[in-house]
Design a protein around this motif. Structure first.
Motif, mmCIF file in Angstrom:
data_model
loop_
_atom_site.group_PDB
_atom_site.id
_atom_site.type_symbol
_atom_site.label_atom_id
_atom_site.label_comp_id
_atom_site.label_asym_id
_atom_site.label_seq_id
_atom_site.Cartn_x
_atom_site.Cartn_y
_atom_site.Cartn_z
ATOM 1 N N ALA A 1 -20.247 5.369 -0.651
ATOM 2 C CA ALA A 1 -19.605 4.054 -0.483
ATOM 3 C C ALA A 1 -19.927 3.143 -1.672
ATOM 4 C CB ALA A 1 -20.070 3.412 0.817
ATOM 5 N N VAL A 2 -21.186 3.171 -2.102
ATOM 6 C CA VAL A 2 -21.619 2.273 -3.182
ATOM 7 C C VAL A 2 -20.922 2.611 -4.500
ATOM 8 C CG1 VAL A 2 -23.585 1.669 -4.651
ATOM 9 C CG2 VAL A 2 -23.842 1.629 -2.181
ATOM 10 N N VAL A 3 -20.941 3.898 -4.875
ATOM 11 C CA VAL A 3 -20.323 4.242 -6.172
ATOM 12 C C VAL A 3 -18.810 4.004 -6.134
ATOM 13 C CG1 VAL A 3 -22.049 5.841 -7.072
ATOM 14 C CG2 VAL A 3 -20.240 6.714 -5.610
ATOM 15 N N THR A 4 -18.210 4.189 -4.964
ATOM 16 C CA THR A 4 -16.761 3.949 -4.865
ATOM 17 C C THR A 4 -16.462 2.481 -5.151
ATOM 18 O OG1 THR A 4 -16.527 5.719 -3.245
ATOM 19 C CG2 THR A 4 -14.752 4.107 -3.336
ATOM 20 N N LEU B 1 -6.904 2.706 -4.074
ATOM 21 C CA LEU B 1 -7.889 3.307 -4.965
ATOM 22 C C LEU B 1 -9.113 3.777 -4.174
ATOM 23 C CD1 LEU B 1 -8.409 3.879 -7.866
ATOM 24 C CD2 LEU B 1 -9.164 1.542 -8.199
ATOM 25 N N VAL B 2 -9.573 2.926 -3.270
ATOM 26 C CA VAL B 2 -10.729 3.291 -2.436
ATOM 27 C C VAL B 2 -10.392 4.534 -1.604
ATOM 28 C CG1 VAL B 2 -12.100 2.564 -0.434
ATOM 29 C CG2 VAL B 2 -11.788 1.008 -2.361
ATOM 30 N N GLU B 3 -9.195 4.538 -1.030
ATOM 31 C CA GLU B 3 -8.727 5.690 -0.238
ATOM 32 C C GLU B 3 -8.810 6.976 -1.051
ATOM 33 O OE1 GLU B 3 -5.019 4.261 2.541
ATOM 34 O OE2 GLU B 3 -4.622 5.375 0.744
ATOM 35 N N LEU B 4 -8.263 6.894 -2.258
ATOM 36 C CA LEU B 4 -8.187 8.074 -3.132
ATOM 37 C C LEU B 4 -9.576 8.563 -3.519
ATOM 38 C CD1 LEU B 4 -5.976 9.609 -5.099
ATOM 39 C CD2 LEU B 4 -7.115 8.242 -6.811
ATOM 40 N N ALA C 1 -4.034 -4.477 -2.192
ATOM 41 C CA ALA C 1 -3.327 -3.215 -1.925
ATOM 42 C C ALA C 1 -3.727 -2.157 -2.946
ATOM 43 C CB ALA C 1 -1.815 -3.446 -1.977
ATOM 44 N N ARG C 2 -3.781 -2.559 -4.223
ATOM 45 C CA ARG C 2 -4.129 -1.595 -5.273
ATOM 46 C C ARG C 2 -5.553 -1.090 -5.064
ATOM 47 N NH1 ARG C 2 -0.590 -0.850 -9.749
ATOM 48 N NH2 ARG C 2 0.729 -1.298 -7.987
ATOM 49 N N CYS C 3 -6.473 -2.002 -4.733
ATOM 50 C CA CYS C 3 -7.871 -1.598 -4.524
ATOM 51 C C CYS C 3 -8.004 -0.718 -3.284
ATOM 52 C CB CYS C 3 -8.767 -2.833 -4.389
ATOM 53 S SG CYS C 3 -8.949 -3.726 -5.927
ATOM 54 N N TRP C 4 -7.249 -1.062 -2.261
ATOM 55 C CA TRP C 4 -7.281 -0.289 -1.014
ATOM 56 C C TRP C 4 -6.896 1.166 -1.286
ATOM 57 C CZ3 TRP C 4 -8.465 -1.358 4.115
ATOM 58 C CH2 TRP C 4 -8.045 -0.405 5.049
ATOM 59 N N VAL D 1 0.847 -1.205 0.000
ATOM 60 C CA VAL D 1 0.000 0.000 0.000
ATOM 61 C C VAL D 1 0.880 1.253 0.000
ATOM 62 C CG1 VAL D 1 -1.538 1.363 1.485
ATOM 63 C CG2 VAL D 1 -2.074 -1.019 1.023
ATOM 64 N N ARG D 2 1.948 1.203 0.788
ATOM 65 C CA ARG D 2 2.825 2.377 0.879
ATOM 66 C C ARG D 2 3.459 2.691 -0.477
ATOM 67 N NH1 ARG D 2 7.463 2.317 5.294
ATOM 68 N NH2 ARG D 2 5.718 2.379 6.744
ATOM 69 N N LEU D 3 3.909 1.657 -1.176
ATOM 70 C CA LEU D 3 4.528 1.876 -2.487
ATOM 71 C C LEU D 3 3.500 2.391 -3.495
ATOM 72 C CD1 LEU D 3 7.488 1.300 -3.599
ATOM 73 C CD2 LEU D 3 6.383 -0.476 -4.918
ATOM 74 N N ASP D 4 2.294 1.842 -3.440
ATOM 75 C CA ASP D 4 1.247 2.272 -4.364
ATOM 76 C C ASP D 4 0.843 3.728 -4.095
ATOM 77 O OD1 ASP D 4 1.330 -0.169 -5.496
ATOM 78 O OD2 ASP D 4 -0.586 -0.904 -4.727
ATOM 79 N N ARG D 5 0.778 4.079 -2.806
ATOM 80 C CA ARG D 5 0.456 5.468 -2.465
ATOM 81 C C ARG D 5 1.521 6.409 -3.026
ATOM 82 N NH1 ARG D 5 -0.564 4.568 3.588
ATOM 83 N NH2 ARG D 5 -2.742 3.946 3.634
ATOM 84 N N ALA D 6 2.774 6.016 -2.858
ATOM 85 C CA ALA D 6 3.877 6.857 -3.366
ATOM 86 C C ALA D 6 3.762 7.012 -4.873
ATOM 87 C CB ALA D 6 5.217 6.217 -2.997
ATOM 88 N N SER D 7 3.409 5.927 -5.551
ATOM 89 C CA SER D 7 3.288 5.981 -7.013
ATOM 90 C C SER D 7 2.212 6.970 -7.440
ATOM 91 C CB SER D 7 2.937 4.593 -7.571
ATOM 92 O OG SER D 7 4.038 3.748 -7.451
ATOM 93 N N ILE D 8 1.185 7.117 -6.637
ATOM 94 C CA ILE D 8 0.100 8.045 -6.992
ATOM 95 C C ILE D 8 0.492 9.482 -6.661
ATOM 96 C CG2 ILE D 8 -2.263 8.736 -6.428
ATOM 97 C CD1 ILE D 8 -2.819 5.741 -5.932
ATOM 98 N N TRP D 9 0.902 9.691 -5.420
ATOM 99 C CA TRP D 9 1.097 11.076 -4.972
ATOM 100 C C TRP D 9 2.368 11.707 -5.508
ATOM 101 C CZ3 TRP D 9 -3.164 13.191 -4.024
ATOM 102 C CH2 TRP D 9 -4.210 12.456 -3.469
ATOM 103 N N ARG D 10 3.269 10.899 -6.077
ATOM 104 C CA ARG D 10 4.468 11.479 -6.703
ATOM 105 C C ARG D 10 4.282 11.651 -8.210
ATOM 106 N NH1 ARG D 10 8.688 7.558 -3.592
ATOM 107 N NH2 ARG D 10 8.270 8.345 -1.483
ATOM 108 N N SER D 11 3.077 11.411 -8.689
ATOM 109 C CA SER D 11 2.814 11.612 -10.110
ATOM 110 C C SER D 11 2.082 12.943 -10.267
ATOM 111 C CB SER D 11 1.959 10.460 -10.645
ATOM 112 O OG SER D 11 1.329 10.853 -11.839
ATOM 113 N N VAL D 12 2.662 13.844 -11.052
ATOM 114 C CA VAL D 12 2.051 15.171 -11.226
ATOM 115 C C VAL D 12 0.618 15.064 -11.763
ATOM 116 C CG1 VAL D 12 2.235 17.351 -12.489
ATOM 117 C CG2 VAL D 12 4.260 16.325 -11.472
ATOM 118 N N PRO D 13 0.370 14.310 -12.847
ATOM 119 C CA PRO D 13 -1.008 14.281 -13.357
ATOM 120 C C PRO D 13 -1.998 13.689 -12.373
ATOM 121 C CG PRO D 13 0.355 12.705 -14.555
ATOM 122 C CD PRO D 13 1.276 13.531 -13.720
ATOM 123 N N LEU D 14 -1.579 12.670 -11.625
ATOM 124 C CA LEU D 14 -2.517 12.039 -10.692
ATOM 125 C C LEU D 14 -2.828 12.982 -9.527
ATOM 126 C CD1 LEU D 14 -1.328 8.328 -10.603
ATOM 127 C CD2 LEU D 14 -2.904 9.464 -12.143
#
Lengths: 228, 508
Positions: B405-408, B370-373, B365-368, B284-297
C-alpha cells in the motif's frame, strides 16, 4: 471579449483582441497560421486562461467561473480533440454524463448518422482518418446544443458531405439562437457558414468585415491584402 | 527485404544515426541538455567506481561464493535484457514514430537506435553494475582491467543478443496468429522452467550455462593467463560485432510486418455500456479503457506482474526477500505511463478540458485507475511468490501488505507530480513508445527505484523485528506523507495556468 492578451513564456500569442459574437449569428475568425485564432478559441472554451483582458461568455467571466463557461460552450479543438482509445459513443456518453443530459441517445445517434459516423460509433478513434476525427469533433461540440458553439478548423481535411453536415450544424445552432464562432483558413467556406468575419494578424485584429465584403474575387483580394 | 538492401542500410547508418541523435538532442532545452550531460557523467563515474572500488574493499574469503554465482548472474542479465527487448516490441524508438514518419529512417538505423537506447534503463544499469561490482569484490585490484573487460563485453553481447531475439519475437508476433504463437511459446518456456525447478535440476542447468566460459575468461584475466583470456575476449568481440550487424535483418523483417495486435485493437468494436451513475465513475471508466486498449500498457503490466512473480515462485523466495518485489513492480508499472499520466488522453486532452468537471475529480479518477493497476500488478506478483514462500508470521504479513500500500501511494504521488510538472506529448500506440524521452525515463526510474527500495528495506527490517504495531504505525505515517504530497499535486493541478500548460503540451 475586450483586450484579450495571451502570453506563452516570451511569446504573445494574442495581443489585445476585441471580439463580440451575438446570439443567433455566426462569426468567422480568419487569419494565417499563428494569427492567434486557436488560442482565442481555447480561451473562450475555458481551456486556457487569459493573461490579461476581459472575456465573458453569455455574461460569465471566463477567468472567474470557467466551469460555467464550459457548460455553456461546445468546443471542437483545432488538433485531434479525441481520446485515442475511446469510441465515439464513449466520448458522447462521458459528455452526456458530465453535462447531465437525459435522453441523449437519439440525438447522439442522429448526429453520428448525419456525419456518417454511425458505422464506427463503437470503434476506438485512434484508427480514424483525419477527416473522420474532424467530423466527430464537430459532433461532440454540437451534441449538447450549447449556447456558444466554438468550431476551430472544422472543415480541415473534411470531405464535401462532412462540410455540408458541418454547415447544417452551424445553421441549426444559429436558428436556436446560439452564438457561433468558426476559426478557419478557408475563406469561402467561412463566408458560407458565417455572416461576419474578424481577420487576425500577428495576434491582433486587423479588420471586421461582412460576408458580402469577403465573398468572390474581390473578397479574395481584400483578404489577401489584410493578411499582409 | 533483400540482404544487399540491409547491407546498404547498415553502411548508411553511419550518417543517419548521428543525424537522428542530433535531431533528438535539438528538442531539448539548454537546461535539459545540461541535465543529460550531468546524468551521463554521473553514470560514467559510477560505473568506474562500481567496477573498481569493491576490488579494494572486498573479502577474499568470499571470492569462491561470489564467483560461483557469476555465470548465473551473467545468464540472468541476458534473460532480463531479452525480456525487456521482447516487452518493448524489439526495442525503444530513437525518434518517436510520429516524428520519424517524415524521414526515410531505415530499419537498420532503427535497430542501431534501439541498441543505443537499451542501456537507458535503470534495471540494465543496476544489473551491469552488480556484475562488475561483484567480480571486483571477488578478485581484488590485481589485473583489474583484464578481468573486468570480459564482463563488460558480456554486458554488451547480452544486450545485442537480446535485441536480435527481441526483433525475432516481434516479427513472429506481427505474423498471422502471431499473438497466439507468442503465448504458446511463453507457455512452453514457463512449463520448461517449472519442470527444471520441480525436478530439482536448477543447479545442474546453471552449471551447463554457456556463461561458464565468461567465468573462465575472468579467472584467466585475473591470473594473467593471457592466451586463453585473449581467446575469450576475442570471441566476445566477434560475437558482439556479429550480433550488432545480424540484428539488422530480423529488425527489417519485423518492422516490415503490420502491427496486427495494435490494428486489431483499433479496428475492433467495443460494446456500449450503460452510462455511469457518477462523474468519477464515468471518468474512471474512460481512463481504464485508455489503459487496457493500449497494447504496450497491457503487455507491460502483464510482464511486470507475472515475471517477478514467476522468478519468486521458481526461486522459492521467502517472505523477507519477497518484500523487494512490490516496489519493483509498482515502479515499473508507473514507468509505463504514469510518470506522464495525462498523455493517456493524447490530443483528446483539449476536448476533455472543455468538459464541465472539477479538475480534482479528473485527477482523482486518474490516480484511482493508477492505484488499481499498480496494486493489482503487485498483488498478482505477491500471490505467485506466496505459493512457495511458506506461512508468513504476523509481522511479515503486516509488513508485506503495508509495504504494498505504501509504495503504491508513494509512486502514485511522485508520478502525479512529474505528470503535472513535466508533461510530454507521447503517442502510446506502439509498444516501442515511452511516455517521456528515454533519457528522462532513466532519471524517473532511478528515483523510483531508490525510493521504493529504501521503503522495502525499511519494512523488511520492521518485519524482522516482529512488531506488528510498529509496522502499522510506520505504514500509516508514510501513507499520510504520500497523501499530503498528492494533495499538493491537486492544488497545483487546480491552477488554470498550470493545467493549461499540461493540456497544450500533451495535446501536441
Amino acid at each position: 471579449m475586450r483586450g484579450l492578451w495571451v502570453r506563452f513564456g516570451e511569446v504573445d500569442a494574442v495581443q489585445g483582441i476585441d471580439v463580440a459574437a451575438q446570439a443567433g449569428r455566426a462569426t468567422a475568425l480568419l487569419g494565417r497560421n499563428g494569427a492567434g485564432k486557436s488560442t482565442t478559441m481555447r480561451v473562450l472554451a475555458g481551456v486556457i486562461p487569459p493573461t490579461a483582458g476581459h472575456v465573458q461568455v453569455d455574461g460569465v467571466d471566463v477567468a472567474a467561473d470557467p466551469m460555467t463557461v464550459k457548460r455553456l460552450t461546445g468546443y471542437c479543438p483545432d488538433v485531434g480533440g479525441l481520446v485515442p482509445r475511446a469510441t465515439p459513443w464513449e466520448h458522447l456518453q462521458l459528455s452526456a454524463r458530465l453535462r447531465r443530459l437525459d435522453g441523449w441517445e437519439p440525438r447522439a445517434r442522429d448526429l453520428l448518422e448525419r456525419f456518417e459516423l454511425g458505422d464506427v460509433a463503437h470503434r476506438v478513434t485512434s484508427g480514424f482518418s483525419h477527416g473522420m476525427s474532424r467530423r466527430l469533433s464537430v459532433v461532440l461540440a454540437a451534441f449538447h446544443e450549447p449556447g456558444v458553439l466554438l468550431l476551430d478548423e472544422p472543415f480541415d481535411g473534411v470531405d464535401p458531405l462532412g462540410v455540408e453536415a458541418t454547415l447544417e450544424v452551424v445553421a441549426d445552432a444559429r436558428a436556436r439562437g446560439a452564438a457561433v464562432l468558426v476559426s478557419t483558413h478557408l475563406r469561402e467556406l467561412a463566408m458560407q457558414a458565417c455572416d461576419q468575419a474578424l481577420v487576425l494578424r500577428g495576434g491582433a485584429r486587423v479588420a471586421t468585415l461582412g460576408s458580402d465584403e469577403l465573398g468572390g474575387e474581390r473578397g479574395a483580394e481584400t483578404y489577401r491584402a489584410l493578411l499582409g | 527485404m533483400s540482404g544487399s538492401t540491409t547491407w546498404r542500410e547498415l553502411r548508411g547508418a553511419r550518417h543517419d544515426l548521428p543525424a537522428l541523435l542530433a535531431f533528438r538532442r535539438s528538442g531539448l532545452t539548454p537546461a535539459a541538455r545540461r541535465r543529460v550531460r550531468l546524468g551521463a557523467a554521473a553514470v560514467a563515474v559510477l560505473t568506474v567506481v562500481v567496477a573498481l572500488v569493491p576490488a579494494y574493499v572486498g573479502d577474499p574469503a568470499d571470492a569462491g561464493n561470489v564467483l560461483a554465482l557469476l555465470p548465473a548472474a551473467a545468464l540472468g542479465f541476458a534473460v532480463v535484457a531479452i525480456v525487456s527487448a521482447v516487452a518493448s516490441a524489439g526495442g525503444r524508438e530513437l525518434v518517436p514514430r510520429d516524428q520519424a514518419v517524415a524521414y526515410p529512417v531505415s530499419s537498420a538505423v532503427d535497430h542501431l537506435g534501439a541498441l543505443l537506447m537499451a542501456p537507458l534503463n535503470i534495471a540494465w544499469l543496476l544489473q551491469a553494475w552488480l556484475l562488475l561490482g561483484s567480480t571486483a569484490w571477488a578478485l581484488g585490484p590485481t589485473s583489474w582491467w583484464a578481468y573486468q573487460l570480459p564482463v563488460l563485453l558480456w554486458v554488451l553481447v547480452a544486450t545485442a543478443l537480446a535485441q536480435v531475439v527481441g526483433w525475432c519475437v516481434e516479427g513472429v508476433r506481427r505474423g498471422p496468429r502471431g499473438p497466439l504463437v507468442f503465448r504458446l511459446g511463453v507457455g512452453v518456456l514457463a512449463v520448461a522452467g517449472a519442470a527444471v525447478v520441480l525436478t530439482g535440476s536448477v543447479t545442474a542447468a546453471l552449471d551447463r550455462s554457456p556463461t561458464r566460459l565468461l567465468l573462465g575468461g575472468v579467472l584467466d584475466g585475473s591470473a594473467g593467463r593471457w592466451w586463453p583470456w585473449a581467446a575469450v575476449v576475442g570471441g566476445l568481440v566477434v560475437a558482439l560485432a556479429g550480433l550488432v550487424v545480424v540484428g539488422a535483418w530480423p529488425a527489417g523483417w519485423a518492422l516490415a510486418r503490420p502491427m496486427r495486435e495494435e490494428l486489431r485493437l483499433e479496428g475492433g468494436r467495443h460494446r456500449a455500456r450503460r452510462t455511469s451513475r457518477t462523474e468519477l465513475g464515468a471518468l474512471v471508466r474512460l481512463d481504464r479503457a485508455s489503459i487496457w486498449r493500449s497494447v504496450p500498457l497491457r503487455r507491460g503490466t502483464l510482464v511486470l506482474a507475472v515475471m517477478p512473480g514467476l522468478v519468486a515462485l521458481l526461486g522459492g523466495l521467502d517472505w523477507r526477500t519477497l518484500m523487494i518485489l512490490p516496489g519493483l513492480v509498482v515502479s515499473g508499472g508507473a514507468l509505463l505511463f504514469a510518470v506522464n499520466a495525462w498523455c493517456l488522453d493524447g490530443r483528446g486532452m483539449l476536448w476533455r478540458e472543455n468538459l464541465p468537471v472539477a479538475p480534482s475529480t479528473a485527477l482523482l479518477a486518474r490516480c484511482w485507475v493508477l492505484v488499481e493497476l499498480l496494486l493489482g500488478a503487485a498483488s498478482l506478483t505477491l500471490l505467485l511468490g506466496a505459493l512457495r514462500a511458506g506461512v508468513p508470521t504476523a509481522a511479515e504479513l503486516a509488513a508485506v501488505v503495508s509495504l504494498t500500500a505504501v509504495v503504491t501511494l508513494q509512486v502514485v504521488a511522485g508520478a502525479s507530480r512529474w505528470s503535472v510538472q513535466r508533461p510530454y506529448a507521447a503517442d502510446l500506440r506502439s509498444a516501442r513508445a515511452t511516455p517521456a524521452p528515454p533519457v528522462v525515463m532513466v532519471g524517473y526510474s532511478a528515483r523510483l527505484a531508490l525510493s521504493t527500495t529504501v521503503t522495502s528495506l525499511l519494512f523488511s527490517t520492521l518485519a524482522l523485528l516482529g512488531n506488528v504495531a510498529a509496522v502499522l504505525l510506520v505504514a500509516l505515517l508514510m501513507l499520510l506523507w504520500s497523501g499530503w504530497r498528492l494533495e499538493r499535486v491537486a492544488q497545483r493541478w487546480d491552477e488554470p495556468v498550470t493545467r493549461a500548460r499540461v493540456v497544450v503540451t500533451v495535446a501536441g
